[in-house]
Design a protein around this motif. Sequence first.
Motif, PDB file in Angstrom:
ATOM      1  N   ILE A   1       0.962  -1.117   0.011  1.00 46.34           N
ATOM      2  CA  ILE A   1      -0.026  -0.060  -0.038  1.00 46.34           C
ATOM      3  C   ILE A   1       0.934   1.267   0.178  1.00 46.34           C
ATOM      4  CG2 ILE A   1      -1.652   1.312   1.132  1.00 46.34           C
ATOM      5  CD1 ILE A   1      -2.862  -1.452   2.560  1.00 46.34           C
ATOM      6  N   ILE A   2       0.896   2.027  -0.968  1.00 43.05           N
ATOM      7  CA  ILE A   2       1.586   3.137  -1.222  1.00 43.05           C
ATOM      8  C   ILE A   2       0.797   4.407  -1.056  1.00 43.05           C
ATOM      9  CG2 ILE A   2       3.156   4.378  -2.829  1.00 43.05           C
ATOM     10  CD1 ILE A   2       4.151   1.725  -4.059  1.00 43.05           C
ATOM     11  N   TYR A   3       1.075   5.231   0.011  1.00 37.27           N
ATOM     12  CA  TYR A   3       0.375   6.286   0.156  1.00 37.27           C
ATOM     13  C   TYR A   3       0.651   7.654  -0.261  1.00 37.27           C
ATOM     14  CZ  TYR A   3      -2.171   3.613   4.144  1.00 37.27           C
ATOM     15  OH  TYR A   3      -3.004   2.805   4.728  1.00 37.27           O
ATOM     16  N   ARG A  51      -7.531  10.840  -4.356  1.00 42.53           N
ATOM     17  CA  ARG A  51      -6.674   9.682  -4.156  1.00 42.53           C
ATOM     18  C   ARG A  51      -5.794   9.742  -3.053  1.00 42.53           C
ATOM     19  NH1 ARG A  51      -2.770   6.796  -8.438  1.00 42.53           N
ATOM     20  NH2 ARG A  51      -1.364   8.066  -7.216  1.00 42.53           N
ATOM     21  N   PHE A  52      -5.732   8.827  -2.132  1.00 45.64           N
ATOM     22  CA  PHE A  52      -4.748   9.009  -1.053  1.00 45.64           C
ATOM     23  C   PHE A  52      -3.771   7.674  -0.849  1.00 45.64           C
ATOM     24  CE2 PHE A  52      -6.248   6.273   2.495  1.00 45.64           C
ATOM     25  CZ  PHE A  52      -7.604   6.249   2.205  1.00 45.64           C
ATOM     26  N   ALA A  53      -4.189   6.598  -1.626  1.00 46.74           N
ATOM     27  CA  ALA A  53      -3.271   5.271  -1.626  1.00 46.74           C
ATOM     28  C   ALA A  53      -3.600   4.627  -2.797  1.00 46.74           C
ATOM     29  CB  ALA A  53      -3.436   4.753  -0.375  1.00 46.74           C
ATOM     30  N   VAL A  54      -2.400   3.669  -3.184  1.00 43.86           N
ATOM     31  CA  VAL A  54      -2.431   2.859  -4.518  1.00 43.86           C
ATOM     32  C   VAL A  54      -2.113   1.540  -3.737  1.00 43.86           C
ATOM     33  CG1 VAL A  54      -1.605   2.136  -6.523  1.00 43.86           C
ATOM     34  CG2 VAL A  54      -1.843   4.708  -5.965  1.00 43.86           C
ATOM     35  N   ILE A  55      -2.987   0.487  -4.053  1.00 43.01           N
ATOM     36  CA  ILE A  55      -2.618  -1.061  -3.548  1.00 43.01           C
ATOM     37  C   ILE A  55      -2.235  -1.919  -4.866  1.00 43.01           C
ATOM     38  CG2 ILE A  55      -3.578  -2.898  -2.324  1.00 43.01           C
ATOM     39  CD1 ILE A  55      -5.721  -1.111  -1.222  1.00 43.01           C
ATOM     40  N   PHE A  56      -1.080  -2.264  -4.558  1.00 41.77           N
ATOM     41  CA  PHE A  56      -0.421  -3.212  -5.801  1.00 41.77           C
ATOM     42  C   PHE A  56      -0.231  -4.659  -5.081  1.00 41.77           C
ATOM     43  CE2 PHE A  56       1.630   0.800  -6.844  1.00 41.77           C
ATOM     44  CZ  PHE A  56       0.977   0.815  -8.122  1.00 41.77           C
ATOM     45  N   ARG A 101      -4.086  -2.571 -10.245  1.00 48.36           N
ATOM     46  CA  ARG A 101      -4.187  -1.904  -9.191  1.00 48.36           C
ATOM     47  C   ARG A 101      -5.369  -1.701  -8.252  1.00 48.36           C
ATOM     48  NH1 ARG A 101      -1.481   3.565  -9.984  1.00 48.36           N
ATOM     49  NH2 ARG A 101      -0.187   2.529 -11.369  1.00 48.36           N
ATOM     50  N   ASN A 102      -5.647  -1.538  -6.874  1.00 42.55           N
ATOM     51  CA  ASN A 102      -6.914  -1.161  -6.380  1.00 42.55           C
ATOM     52  C   ASN A 102      -6.137   0.387  -5.797  1.00 42.55           C
ATOM     53  OD1 ASN A 102      -8.065  -3.161  -6.866  1.00 42.55           O
ATOM     54  ND2 ASN A 102      -8.219  -3.714  -4.857  1.00 42.55           N
ATOM     55  N   GLU A 103      -7.282   1.169  -5.664  1.00 44.00           N
ATOM     56  CA  GLU A 103      -7.019   2.840  -5.249  1.00 44.00           C
ATOM     57  C   GLU A 103      -7.835   3.238  -4.334  1.00 44.00           C
ATOM     58  OE1 GLU A 103      -5.034   5.068  -8.953  1.00 44.00           O
ATOM     59  OE2 GLU A 103      -7.037   4.733  -9.021  1.00 44.00           O
ATOM     60  N   LEU A 104      -7.410   3.991  -3.158  1.00 44.46           N
ATOM     61  CA  LEU A 104      -8.306   4.346  -2.141  1.00 44.46           C
ATOM     62  C   LEU A 104      -8.368   5.917  -2.327  1.00 44.46           C
ATOM     63  CD1 LEU A 104      -6.815   2.244   0.981  1.00 44.46           C
ATOM     64  CD2 LEU A 104      -9.290   2.234   0.018  1.00 44.46           C
ATOM     65  N   LEU A 154     -13.336   5.677  -0.495  1.00 51.94           N
ATOM     66  CA  LEU A 154     -13.679   4.870  -1.735  1.00 51.94           C
ATOM     67  C   LEU A 154     -12.558   3.867  -2.091  1.00 51.94           C
ATOM     68  CD1 LEU A 154     -15.304   8.143  -2.499  1.00 51.94           C
ATOM     69  CD2 LEU A 154     -16.590   6.158  -3.202  1.00 51.94           C
ATOM     70  N   LEU A 155     -13.099   2.557  -2.309  1.00 57.33           N
ATOM     71  CA  LEU A 155     -12.021   1.687  -2.989  1.00 57.33           C
ATOM     72  C   LEU A 155     -12.523   1.330  -4.191  1.00 57.33           C
ATOM     73  CD1 LEU A 155      -9.630  -0.483  -2.343  1.00 57.33           C
ATOM     74  CD2 LEU A 155     -11.424  -2.049  -1.519  1.00 57.33           C
ATOM     75  N   VAL A 156     -11.651   1.259  -5.195  1.00 56.02           N
ATOM     76  CA  VAL A 156     -12.092   1.251  -6.657  1.00 56.02           C
ATOM     77  C   VAL A 156     -10.824   0.574  -7.190  1.00 56.02           C
ATOM     78  CG1 VAL A 156     -13.812   2.975  -6.774  1.00 56.02           C
ATOM     79  CG2 VAL A 156     -11.298   3.447  -7.385  1.00 56.02           C
ATOM     80  N   GLY A 157     -10.818  -0.079  -8.352  1.00 54.02           N
ATOM     81  CA  GLY A 157      -9.858  -0.652  -9.053  1.00 54.02           C
ATOM     82  C   GLY A 157      -9.974  -1.352 -10.198  1.00 54.02           C
ATOM     83  N   ASP A 158      -8.984  -2.088 -10.978  1.00 51.11           N
ATOM     84  CA  ASP A 158      -9.059  -2.785 -12.006  1.00 51.11           C
ATOM     85  C   ASP A 158      -9.411  -4.236 -12.007  1.00 51.11           C
ATOM     86  OD1 ASP A 158      -7.787  -0.351 -13.413  1.00 51.11           O
ATOM     87  OD2 ASP A 158      -5.795  -1.169 -12.445  1.00 51.11           O
ATOM     88  N   ILE A 159      -9.180  -4.711 -10.863  1.00 51.47           N
ATOM     89  CA  ILE A 159      -9.187  -6.120 -10.600  1.00 51.47           C
ATOM     90  C   ILE A 159      -9.480  -6.561  -9.257  1.00 51.47           C
ATOM     91  CG2 ILE A 159      -7.816  -7.078 -12.713  1.00 51.47           C
ATOM     92  CD1 ILE A 159      -6.357  -5.722  -9.327  1.00 51.47           C
TER      93      ILE A 159
END
Lengths: 256, 256, 256, 256
Positions: free
Chosen positions: D8-10, D47-52, D72-75, D90-95
Amino acid sequence: MPMDDVEIIYDEHPKLVDPILVEGLPGVGNVGKLAAEHIVSEIGAKRFAVIFSRYFPPQVIVQDDGTIKLVRNELYYWKREGGKGPDVVLLVGDIQGITSEGQYILASRVIDVCVELGVRRIYTLGGFGVGRMVEDPRVLGAVTRPALVEEMRKHGVTFSKGEPGSGIVGASGLLLGLGDINGIPAVCLMGETSGYFSDPSSARRLVMVLSEVLDIPVDLAKLEERADQIERITSKLRDLEQGEKDASREDLTYIG
Amino acid sequence: MPMDDVEIIYDEHPKLVDPILVEGLPGVGNVGKLAAEHIVSEIGAKRFAVIFSRYFPPQVIVQDDGTIKLVRNELYYWKREGGKGPDVVLLVGDIQGITSEGQYILASRVIDVCVELGVRRIYTLGGFGVGRMVEDPRVLGAVTRPALVEEMRKHGVTFSKGEPGSGIVGASGLLLGLGDINGIPAVCLMGETSGYFSDPSSARRLVMVLSEVLDIPVDLAKLEERADQIERITSKLRDLEQGEKDASREDLTYIG
Amino acid sequence: MPMDDVEIIYDEHPKLVDPILVEGLPGVGNVGKLAAEHIVSEIGAKRFAVIFSRYFPPQVIVQDDGTIKLVRNELYYWKREGGKGPDVVLLVGDIQGITSEGQYILASRVIDVCVELGVRRIYTLGGFGVGRMVEDPRVLGAVTRPALVEEMRKHGVTFSKGEPGSGIVGASGLLLGLGDINGIPAVCLMGETSGYFSDPSSARRLVMVLSEVLDIPVDLAKLEERADQIERITSKLRDLEQGEKDASREDLTYIG
Amino acid sequence: MPMDDVEIIYDEHPKLVDPILVEGLPGVGNVGKLAAEHIVSEIGAKRFAVIFSRYFPPQVIVQDDGTIKLVRNELYYWKREGGKGPDVVLLVGDIQGITSEGQYILASRVIDVCVELGVRRIYTLGGFGVGRMVEDPRVLGAVTRPALVEEMRKHGVTFSKGEPGSGIVGASGLLLGLGDINGIPAVCLMGETSGYFSDPSSARRLVMVLSEVLDIPVDLAKLEERADQIERITSKLRDLEQGEKDASREDLTYIG
């Protein structure tokens, strides 16, 4: 006691002289398994460890007396008379790991055991499936060092370019590859087989070669008996098939 | 020595100046692998590390001399004359990881190596399968930073909206994505290919572009030879097919 | 709170006297699950722990009142009157682990719980699918120690060479295998079933045996009711089928 | 920097007041993803964080400008005017994760983030596929606590016994289950959809409900436009189909 991913439970810790590992697990035509189990039984090797693992299928085998056996691999040893070695360690079992990662982890743990025991060489046994009936099965070889090619040829092992073309998959391959990385010379001996059924005839040839290589006399009678049984069955099937063909031909003649 | 999940065994630890990573592993039309291995061979790059992993298939390859090779990736380096760089690191191999998690872990370890070596840029090579014969294969690009688009276009790389529509899967994609996260600019070059067979003609175009980009003269003769062989085979197949069509037409005329 | 791979959440930590574990999770004909849940409900066993795990499917069940339930296994206990035991622990649930490794890890954690509780014996319940309708279902057995065969036979359990030929897969098998390794004697009781549908009739026979073995009176009325329902449905289906056959025969007679 | 299994990269660590999590990831009819991304875009969430994660597919997406994006997912967060909350995450993403274990681990990490942020309630958004065209899509609900049923009904959410019969699979289900274990009340809102295509019409209904529940005005124009596009396409297809049927009937009349 939380269970480890690979759990090796020792019956005893034998002291061995220059031991050689022989591996024979289920695979094509069950050739390796038949050969290794035959040797274990004929030379009276002694079990010293059992290997359980979460990389094996989650299954118990129900035996004829109603008791169960969690699927496993087993390690046996045999000490040569005179105490000067080389002694033999045998790896046999019901199954192989069921994922790629499991296969690597299990083979890696077996190599650890080899290093602890001071194993000097590894022989892995397998079948080489050719997809047709084989009258006189060859024993094919693959090795970790060029010098082993000549040594094995002297014992009647065939090295044939492009055979096996697909490489060697599973424990028989990995123990060579990981053995090599750990400085243990290794040889894979593959009995030629149709691959259609469990093949004691091909296993018999493997045992003949290995018995000479290891300088251990192994009685072949039981394998020969099982090979004869299989031969009788397949020969009857051939007769039946031939009979049908002849019958068709007669029919055709009649029509003609 | 228990085996790590990814085991990188170094032959040496080269000191490199501003190195650039070039990756070419098996994939569509084997274009990336053919191109990278051709460069390794033509510029005389030197191997400095071997990568084994439990995320690779549990398999050894049997070579023509009867010795085996555990499936692996390999890292090579090439130092530019004059010692002022940029030097080149090449990642080639027999296989890619066989699970998604394995792919991520392997790519992540390669990025770690890049960071240690001070890699300044990554080029990943792949094939772009179009499902039909390609006369004059394009080289398509994808990059981690907008500025790289123009830079690559100058070298004849095509950027085309919607190509590839499905994204880039495997090592060629992940090294871009993970490179970007780690601050290393990266470019994927994809040789257009039918995807029906190993495609040296498409690989040749990749090498032409990369040779210009890296400012390394690479002799293309061997790739051209292999491309000609493939061309002769596919052209014969086309003739045969055409002959059959003509024959049918004659038949029809006859009937008509 | 980061979630563990297997998360056991306790409602309470009961002190039990010589407890016996009974496991009944989903499987062939749902026989084990039906039997174990029936016992839980009839003897008024009390839940003391819930097991969640990433080895279960990533799924919640939507209940009739609109609330959800994360798929889970549950542990119940029952204390025998008089406080001298043996008490009973029951393992029931919606699902089993969905990978082989998950199955091993989950069973291993259940065995840990058994060791903590001082479990003296394990009974696992399952179905033995025979692929045809069964009028009078047998209860087959498999055990970890030869002496248990005779003991179980006295309660009407059948031990039959070659049944089940494929061994026992999943929790019912692993709890025997891992129980044995941990010194806990264990028995698998399998209700014979077609395997075509959820089989309360076979579960009823399992409960009868187990009720005698554990010396716990269990009312069978509800299972009998469900068995009768199933019997009515399958009997109607048989009638319909027979009717069609008769109709065809009439048609044929008519034609004839 | 070795890559963690979930990274999780903020971009920033926002301070939020009584935040509510809204999750919308790909799934049946992409209803949840369409709805959540529409809200992100319309309310101008930041956006405040990216989840790989290695539990995502090993893939980069090639964007229209030639740059890539690792899946990724994104917050995102949105702060309500006046600073008294409740704010929205909000939690959104490609997969979504591609293995069961990965799904659990990812959802568990999202719950950790919720706990850190002090999330008071979770809404997960999904599609409820019915396998036929839906004129007036309902919004179905599932909740972690009985009291939430009445609360949701007031906003027009349907609770219907046996719908969805198969439970809720993936992130939308797990965030409810794991939220519940961690004491966070949670609601799943499912837009009824054929499941045959990406369904903005069903997403529009979800957004209407959620906009009322969260007391956030959300412009629906863009979703309505997309819904109209889809409606025009499917209506043309119906006309074509009808035309063919009519044509057949005419043919038949003609024949008749």
